[in-house]
Write a protein that holds these residues in place. Structure first.
Motif, short mmCIF file in Angstrom:
data_model
loop_
_atom_site.label_atom_id
_atom_site.label_comp_id
_atom_site.label_asym_id
_atom_site.label_seq_id
_atom_site.Cartn_x
_atom_site.Cartn_y
_atom_site.Cartn_z
N MET A 1 0.83 -1.21 0.00
CA MET A 1 0.00 0.00 0.00
C MET A 1 0.86 1.26 0.00
O MET A 1 0.49 2.27 -0.59
N SER A 2 2.00 1.22 0.67
CA SER A 2 2.86 2.41 0.75
C SER A 2 3.43 2.79 -0.61
O SER A 2 3.79 3.94 -0.83
N THR A 3 3.49 1.82 -1.53
CA THR A 3 4.01 2.11 -2.88
C THR A 3 2.89 2.38 -3.87
O THR A 3 3.15 2.57 -5.06
N GLY A 4 1.64 2.39 -3.40
CA GLY A 4 0.51 2.70 -4.27
C GLY A 4 -0.03 1.52 -5.05
O GLY A 4 -0.89 1.71 -5.92
N LYS A 5 0.43 0.32 -4.76
CA LYS A 5 -0.06 -0.87 -5.47
C LYS A 5 -1.30 -1.39 -4.74
O LYS A 5 -1.27 -2.41 -4.04
N LEU A 6 -2.40 -0.67 -4.92
CA LEU A 6 -3.61 -0.96 -4.15
C LEU A 6 -4.27 -2.26 -4.56
O LEU A 6 -4.84 -2.97 -3.72
N GLU A 7 -4.24 -2.59 -5.86
CA GLU A 7 -4.85 -3.84 -6.30
C GLU A 7 -4.13 -5.04 -5.71
O GLU A 7 -4.77 -6.01 -5.27
N MET A 8 -2.81 -4.98 -5.70
CA MET A 8 -2.04 -6.07 -5.10
C MET A 8 -2.30 -6.14 -3.60
O MET A 8 -2.43 -7.24 -3.02
N ALA A 9 -2.39 -4.98 -2.96
CA ALA A 9 -2.67 -4.95 -1.52
C ALA A 9 -4.04 -5.56 -1.23
O ALA A 9 -4.20 -6.30 -0.25
N GLU A 10 -5.00 -5.29 -2.10
CA GLU A 10 -6.34 -5.86 -1.92
C GLU A 10 -6.30 -7.38 -1.99
O GLU A 10 -6.91 -8.07 -1.16
N GLN A 11 -5.59 -7.91 -2.98
CA GLN A 11 -5.50 -9.36 -3.13
C GLN A 11 -4.80 -10.00 -1.93
O GLN A 11 -5.21 -11.06 -1.45
N CYS A 12 -3.76 -9.33 -1.44
CA CYS A 12 -3.05 -9.86 -0.27
C CYS A 12 -3.95 -9.92 0.95
O CYS A 12 -3.96 -10.91 1.70
N MET A 13 -4.72 -8.86 1.17
CA MET A 13 -5.60 -8.81 2.33
C MET A 13 -6.74 -9.82 2.21
O MET A 13 -7.20 -10.37 3.21
N LYS A 14 -7.19 -10.07 0.98
CA LYS A 14 -8.23 -11.08 0.79
C LYS A 14 -7.71 -12.46 1.15
O LYS A 14 -8.39 -13.24 1.84
N HIS A 15 -6.51 -12.79 0.69
CA HIS A 15 -5.94 -14.10 0.99
C HIS A 15 -5.61 -14.23 2.48
O HIS A 15 -5.70 -15.34 3.03
N ALA A 16 -5.25 -13.13 3.11
CA ALA A 16 -4.93 -13.17 4.53
C ALA A 16 -6.17 -12.99 5.40
O ALA A 16 -6.06 -13.04 6.63
N MET A 17 -7.32 -12.79 4.78
CA MET A 17 -8.59 -12.54 5.48
C MET A 17 -8.45 -11.35 6.44
O MET A 17 -8.97 -11.37 7.56
N ASP A 18 -7.74 -10.34 5.98
CA ASP A 18 -7.59 -9.11 6.76
C ASP A 18 -8.80 -8.22 6.47
O ASP A 18 -8.75 -7.30 5.65
N LEU A 19 -9.90 -8.50 7.15
CA LEU A 19 -11.14 -7.80 6.86
C LEU A 19 -11.09 -6.34 7.29
O LEU A 19 -11.66 -5.47 6.62
N SER A 20 -10.43 -6.06 8.38
CA SER A 20 -10.30 -4.66 8.83
C SER A 20 -9.49 -3.85 7.82
O SER A 20 -9.81 -2.69 7.54
N GLY A 21 -8.45 -4.47 7.28
CA GLY A 21 -7.65 -3.79 6.26
C GLY A 21 -8.45 -3.52 5.00
O GLY A 21 -8.34 -2.45 4.39
N LEU A 22 -9.28 -4.49 4.61
CA LEU A 22 -10.14 -4.29 3.43
C LEU A 22 -11.16 -3.18 3.67
O LEU A 22 -11.46 -2.40 2.77
N LEU A 23 -11.66 -3.11 4.90
CA LEU A 23 -12.61 -2.04 5.23
C LEU A 23 -11.95 -0.68 5.09
O LEU A 23 -12.53 0.26 4.54
N LEU A 24 -10.71 -0.57 5.57
CA LEU A 24 -9.98 0.68 5.44
C LEU A 24 -9.74 1.02 3.98
O LEU A 24 -9.93 2.17 3.56
N LEU A 25 -9.37 0.03 3.19
CA LEU A 25 -9.08 0.26 1.78
C LEU A 25 -10.33 0.69 1.02
O LEU A 25 -10.32 1.70 0.30
N TYR A 26 -11.41 -0.06 1.17
CA TYR A 26 -12.62 0.22 0.40
C TYR A 26 -13.26 1.56 0.82
O TYR A 26 -13.75 2.31 -0.02
N SER A 27 -13.25 1.83 2.11
CA SER A 27 -13.85 3.09 2.57
C SER A 27 -13.01 4.28 2.12
O SER A 27 -13.56 5.35 1.81
N SER A 28 -11.69 4.11 2.04
CA SER A 28 -10.83 5.20 1.57
C SER A 28 -11.03 5.46 0.08
O SER A 28 -10.97 6.61 -0.37
N LEU A 29 -11.28 4.39 -0.67
CA LEU A 29 -11.49 4.53 -2.11
C LEU A 29 -12.93 4.90 -2.46
O LEU A 29 -13.22 5.24 -3.60
#
Length: 238
Positions: A1-29
């Motif tokens: 995420m720090s490098t702006g690769k949001l799509e890759m970050a999204e896929q990583c959080m999905k595989h890691a089941m990081d639901l809070s991280g996905l909430l932060l990402l989707y709400s920010s976008l």
């Protein structure tokens, strides 16, 4: 995420089941579709806190209420209904009474239903009107790019806004309270006599005796008292 690769970050959080991280990402976008998918995924995973936030941001208040009931958060459901869905309060109170009656029947009986005691619920009819009015726009999601157009919106609550809309400028009453004239708070204006004292008399002004050499002050026409520690010639005594 720090490098702006949001799509890759999204896929990583999905595989890691990081639901809070996905909430932060989707709400920010401002990704409403992503938040909707996350709400379903969170419910499947039993992450009701994340699911509730997703549903709330989407304006799906009925689903929020149902989620609270299913999670046995009935008091919270009643408070939410009172704030956002007043038409559902009686339904939730009935559920709350049945649940509370199992452990404390007296407490269950003390729960007030607005259908039975509307006088205990301030602005109840107005709240119902507000709910029906805002329901039309609840599923409309403004673009995140339009944030600045909404940033300076009034902090007035919906109830206050609707109450002001109902005020008739020609009526002297505002919400059952007299609109008093300026300068007369609480409807009790002071006349000129009351402002000057209880009996209308004014305190006599302070008078300086122009013939006096020591500058003594005469108050209300009384003679000045002899100053302590001085003789009659105004010089300090020995």
């Amino acid at each position: 995420m720090s490098t702006g690769k949001l799509e890759m970050a999204e896929q990583c959080m999905k595989h890691a089941m990081d639901l809070s991280g996905l909430l932060l990402l989707y709400s920010s976008l401002g990704d409403a579709e992503g938040i909707s998918r996350l709400a379903s995924l969170s419910k499947e995973q039993g992450k009701n806190n994340v699911a509730f936030l997703c549903l709330f941001m989407l304006g799906k208040l009925e689903d929020c209420l149902q989620l609270l009931v299913e999670s046995n958060r009935i008091p919270e459901a009643a408070l939410m209904a009172r704030s956002y869905l007043p038409s559902k309060v009686s339904e939730i109170v009935a559920i709350w009474r049945r649940d509370l009656n199992k452990v404390n029947p007296k407490a269950a009986e003390s729960l007030a239903d607005p259908r039975e005691y509307p006088n205990l619920f301030e602005d109840w009819e107005l709240a119902l009107s507000v709910e029906s009015k805002v329901a039309e726009t609840r599923g409309v999601y403004p673009l995140a790019a339009d944030y600045l157009n909404h940033a300076d919106r009034s902090k007035m609550t919906l109830l206050e806004a609707f109450r002001n809309m109902q005020i008739d400028d020609e009526e002297p009453l505002v919400n059952g309270v007299l609109d008093y004239e300026a300068g007369e708070p609480n409807g009790h204006g002071l006349n000129s006599e009351e402002q000057n004292g209880e009996d209308g008399s004014q305190e006599e002004p302070v008078v300086v005796d122009a013939d006096s050499n020591d500058g003594a002050v005469l108050v209300n026409g009384n003679e000045p008292e002899e100053e302590w520690g001085t003789n009659t010639e105004g010089t300090p005594s020995a």
